[in-house]
Design an enzyme around this catalytic site. Structure first.
Site, PDB file in Angstrom:
ATOM      1  CG  ASP A 127     -21.770  -7.279 -28.785  1.00 30.27           C
ATOM      2  OD1 ASP A 127     -20.840  -7.529 -27.999  1.00 30.27           O
ATOM      3  OD2 ASP A 127     -22.741  -6.537 -28.494  1.00 30.27           O
ATOM      4  CB  ILE A 128     -27.127  -8.172 -28.355  1.00 26.89           C
ATOM      5  CG1 ILE A 128     -28.614  -8.155 -28.633  1.00 26.89           C
ATOM      6  CG2 ILE A 128     -26.775  -7.358 -27.118  1.00 26.89           C
ATOM      7  CD1 ILE A 128     -29.440  -8.885 -27.599  1.00 26.89           C
ATOM      8  CD  GLU A 152     -21.047  -3.698 -20.302  1.00 22.46           C
ATOM      9  OE1 GLU A 152     -21.838  -4.353 -21.007  1.00 22.46           O
ATOM     10  OE2 GLU A 152     -20.823  -2.486 -20.464  1.00 22.46           O
ATOM     11  CB  VAL A 153     -20.889 -10.826 -20.134  1.00 16.39           C
ATOM     12  CG1 VAL A 153     -21.388 -12.263 -20.026  1.00 16.39           C
ATOM     13  CG2 VAL A 153     -21.999  -9.919 -20.662  1.00 16.39           C
ATOM     14  CG  HIS A 193     -16.957 -11.755 -23.854  1.00 21.66           C
ATOM     15  ND1 HIS A 193     -17.212 -11.855 -22.498  1.00 21.66           N
ATOM     16  CD2 HIS A 193     -17.009 -10.439 -24.144  1.00 21.66           C
ATOM     17  CE1 HIS A 193     -17.406 -10.660 -21.990  1.00 21.66           C
ATOM     18  NE2 HIS A 193     -17.282  -9.765 -22.971  1.00 21.66           N
ATOM     19  CG  HIS A 230     -15.385  -7.688 -27.546  1.00 14.84           C
ATOM     20  ND1 HIS A 230     -16.677  -7.192 -27.565  1.00 14.84           N
ATOM     21  CD2 HIS A 230     -15.098  -7.884 -26.236  1.00 14.84           C
ATOM     22  CE1 HIS A 230     -17.122  -7.085 -26.321  1.00 14.84           C
ATOM     23  NE2 HIS A 230     -16.188  -7.479 -25.496  1.00 14.84           N
TER      24      HIS A 230
HETATM   25  P1  AMP Z   1     -17.744  -6.852 -22.115  1.00 12.87           P
HETATM   26  O1  AMP Z   1     -17.871  -5.412 -21.734  1.00 12.87           O
HETATM   27  O2  AMP Z   1     -16.385  -7.159 -22.710  1.00 12.87           O
HETATM   28  O3  AMP Z   1     -18.092  -7.783 -20.975  1.00 12.87           O
HETATM   29  O4  AMP Z   1     -18.750  -7.083 -23.296  1.00 12.87           O
HETATM   30  C1  AMP Z   1     -19.975  -7.740 -23.146  1.00 12.87           C
HETATM   31  C2  AMP Z   1     -20.630  -7.726 -24.497  1.00 12.87           C
HETATM   32  O5  AMP Z   1     -21.674  -8.676 -24.513  1.00 12.87           O
HETATM   33  C3  AMP Z   1     -21.218  -6.380 -24.894  1.00 12.87           C
HETATM   34  O6  AMP Z   1     -20.617  -5.925 -26.100  1.00 12.87           O
HETATM   35  C4  AMP Z   1     -22.712  -6.710 -25.058  1.00 12.87           C
HETATM   36  O7  AMP Z   1     -23.321  -5.971 -26.100  1.00 12.87           O
HETATM   37  C5  AMP Z   1     -22.681  -8.191 -25.341  1.00 12.87           C
HETATM   38  N1  AMP Z   1     -23.911  -8.925 -25.023  1.00 12.87           N
HETATM   39  C6  AMP Z   1     -24.591  -8.908 -23.854  1.00 12.87           C
HETATM   40  N2  AMP Z   1     -25.657  -9.720 -23.925  1.00 12.87           N
HETATM   41  C7  AMP Z   1     -25.647 -10.266 -25.170  1.00 12.87           C
HETATM   42  C8  AMP Z   1     -26.496 -11.189 -25.862  1.00 12.87           C
HETATM   43  N3  AMP Z   1     -27.588 -11.727 -25.281  1.00 12.87           N
HETATM   44  N4  AMP Z   1     -26.172 -11.527 -27.123  1.00 12.87           N
HETATM   45  C9  AMP Z   1     -25.094 -10.989 -27.725  1.00 12.87           C
HETATM   46  N5  AMP Z   1     -24.253 -10.131 -27.127  1.00 12.87           N
HETATM   47  C10 AMP Z   1     -24.528  -9.751 -25.863  1.00 12.87           C
END
Ligand code: AMP
Length: 118
Positions: free
Chosen positions: A31-32, A96-97, A101, A103
């Site tokens: 995770d970034i 958010e994405v 995914h 975690h």
């Molecule tokens: P969520 O709230 O479960 O959708 O988590 C999305 C996660 O994606 C967050 O923890 C972000 O830090 C992570 N994230 C977003 N963009 C990237 C990226 N380019 N590389 C790695 N992690 C990312």
């Protein structure tokens, strides 16, 4: 139609990531914005926007996400101290994405399971 996110570009290696694992079904990368000493995302190579979009045909893929997370936990040295596997969905889950995914979080005491809003 599903809209690709940045995770599809990471999976195809079109943009850089700290990738730890990839096979025919899933990809794992750090995770970034890590929330723990170990914070890895395990994602399906196929775009599934939210858990609500997963169906029975995806069961092998969803299972692979879990077993790969377990393998990475061992590789990262947190199998014995413990870890948390977490998958957010929708507004209340603060997803958010829009590409599911898992975690993998560990390397410190993570506290109780559910935090407060905010
Ligand atoms: P969520 O709230 O479960 O959708 O988590 C999305 C996660 O994606 C967050 O923890 C972000 O830090 C992570 N994230 C977003 N963009 C990237 C990226 N380019 N590389 C790695 N992690 C990312």
């Amino acid at each position: 139609m599903s809209t690709e996110t940045i995770f599809s570009k990471i999976i195809r290696k079109e943009i850089p990531s700290d990738m730890l694992y990839q096979d025919d079904l899933v990809t794992a990368f750090r995770d970034i914005n890590p929330q723990a000493p170990v914070h890895v995302l395990v994602v399906p190579n196929k775009l599934i926007p939210t858990m609500n979009d997963a169906d029975a045909d995806d069961e092998a893929l969803l299972g692979r996400m879990m077993t790969v997370a377990k393998k990475i936990a061992a590789d990262e040295g947190i199998a014995e101290t413990g870890y948390r596997l977490l998958l957010n969905c929708g507004p209340d889950g603060h997803q958010e994405v829009m590409h599911i995914h898992l975690h993998l979080l560990g390397g410190r005491d993570l506290g109780r399971m559910v935090g407060r809003p905010g």
